[in-house]
Design a protein around this motif. Sequence first.
Motif, PDB file in Angstrom:
ATOM      1  N   TYR A   1       2.211  -2.115  -8.476  1.00 14.98           N
ATOM      2  CA  TYR A   1       2.984  -2.931  -7.540  1.00 14.98           C
ATOM      3  C   TYR A   1       2.077  -3.278  -6.368  1.00 14.98           C
ATOM      4  N   PRO A   2       1.909  -4.556  -6.064  1.00 15.27           N
ATOM      5  CA  PRO A   2       0.904  -4.937  -5.057  1.00 15.27           C
ATOM      6  C   PRO A   2       1.012  -4.220  -3.713  1.00 15.27           C
ATOM      7  N   PHE A   3       2.225  -3.906  -3.261  1.00 13.48           N
ATOM      8  CA  PHE A   3       2.367  -3.229  -1.967  1.00 13.48           C
ATOM      9  C   PHE A   3       1.803  -1.808  -1.982  1.00 13.48           C
ATOM     10  N   HIS A   4       1.465  -1.290  -3.170  1.00 12.53           N
ATOM     11  CA  HIS A   4       0.899   0.061  -3.274  1.00 12.53           C
ATOM     12  C   HIS A   4      -0.618   0.033  -3.456  1.00 12.53           C
TER      13      HIS A   4
ATOM     14  N   TRP B   1       9.443 -11.084  -3.821  1.00 15.26           N
ATOM     15  CA  TRP B   1       8.511 -10.274  -4.581  1.00 15.26           C
ATOM     16  C   TRP B   1       7.084 -10.627  -4.183  1.00 15.26           C
ATOM     17  N   PRO B   2       6.180  -9.660  -4.143  1.00 16.68           N
ATOM     18  CA  PRO B   2       4.784 -10.005  -3.890  1.00 16.68           C
ATOM     19  C   PRO B   2       4.212 -10.815  -5.057  1.00 16.68           C
ATOM     20  N   ARG B   3       3.223 -11.624  -4.753  1.00 18.67           N
ATOM     21  CA  ARG B   3       2.567 -12.413  -5.788  1.00 18.67           C
ATOM     22  C   ARG B   3       1.971 -11.483  -6.845  1.00 18.67           C
ATOM     23  N   PRO B   4       2.144 -11.793  -8.131  1.00 19.79           N
ATOM     24  CA  PRO B   4       1.634 -10.904  -9.192  1.00 19.79           C
ATOM     25  C   PRO B   4       0.112 -10.775  -9.148  1.00 19.79           C
ATOM     26  N   LEU B   5      -0.357  -9.666  -9.661  1.00 18.22           N
ATOM     27  CA  LEU B   5      -1.792  -9.462  -9.812  1.00 18.22           C
ATOM     28  C   LEU B   5      -2.341 -10.421 -10.863  1.00 18.22           C
ATOM     29  N   SER B   6      -3.584 -10.830 -10.695  1.00 17.39           N
ATOM     30  CA  SER B   6      -4.187 -11.754 -11.658  1.00 17.39           C
ATOM     31  C   SER B   6      -4.333 -11.109 -13.034  1.00 17.39           C
TER      32      SER B   6
ATOM     33  N   GLY C   1      -3.408  -5.433  -1.829  1.00 12.00           N
ATOM     34  CA  GLY C   1      -2.175  -6.101  -2.209  1.00 12.00           C
ATOM     35  C   GLY C   1      -2.339  -6.901  -3.487  1.00 12.00           C
ATOM     36  N   SER C   2      -1.790  -8.117  -3.498  1.00  6.73           N
ATOM     37  CA  SER C   2      -1.849  -8.964  -4.682  1.00  6.73           C
ATOM     38  C   SER C   2      -3.262  -9.406  -5.025  1.00  6.73           C
TER      39      SER C   2
END
Length: 333
Positions: free
Chosen positions: A208-211, A278-283, A215-216
Amino acid sequence: MTDRLRIDGLQYGRWSRAIFEEMRAAQLDAVHVTAAYWENARELMANIGAWHRRFEAHADLIMPVRTAADIDHAKASGRTGIILGLQNCSPIEDAVDLISVFKQLDVHIMQISYNNQSLMSCGYLENDDAGLSRFGREAIREMNRVGMVVDTSHTAERSTLEAIEYSARPTVVSHANPQSARATLRNKSERVMRAVAESNGLMGFSCYPFHLPEGSDTPLEQFTEMVARAVDVMGVEHLAIGTDLCQDQPVEVLTWMRNGNWARVMDYGEGSADQPDWPRPLSWLGGARDFPNIEKGLEARGFEPTEVDALIGGNWRRFLGEALKPKGVGENE
């Protein structure tokens, strides 16, 4: 891809055949899915019923996990085993006896708090952490007896440490990262990490990007560096993956996750008024289909094949092989 077991220690999707097909494309042999956040007992029963319908409708793709051996059966049959879990203890209400009831309905993992103070313990967003309650100790004793795993992913530090110490069986942090990687209270301190390892527990790395450190924008290489540093603290045998994927969920679900049925003033959790969505998804992890990227990243980092085996699913399988057994009962394999 090798014949290794692949297990994701936490997802909460807007469940559909498309997501189950992604799980199969990624060769995921088991996924721990969230069956409840703020629900009461009746509402959890309805959610379990919905899973029964999914197991029937998509029997070619998914199957329920009742014992750890079912993970092996799922792999052998080309399906994904679904492990039901709770991200909060709210469904047991104030009745310890409901723990054995839900265990009989194949709920195998339960967090002892979700962000807030629960009847069992304190969540990480509270200002004061009073540790385990009397009810919490009684509930953990019953979880130990029936073979329901104690999960402290969203639990505050003192409560987490007391749960680890009090539990007669190893506990998990199914989805979190080291605070050294990102200094948020949602992540876990080295003290907690060492306590998990010393008690033969398990921690799953969150995507999860916030962790995550950036981030993302966190690259896969930085994620696997975080894994390598955690191995130095805990040992590879106590680490796994718990992506915390919340696939295809609308922002309304995120708002409900953060606010439940209790908040009258908007709680943005790990987000903010400027970033309520929601945070932007990881690439490298846009959905369940991308789970193999983690495996490839660990290999590129230089982990030995046996270490990748352990991190990507072997440790979850070994842990659940003991953890899901009722006290004093062996597993038929």
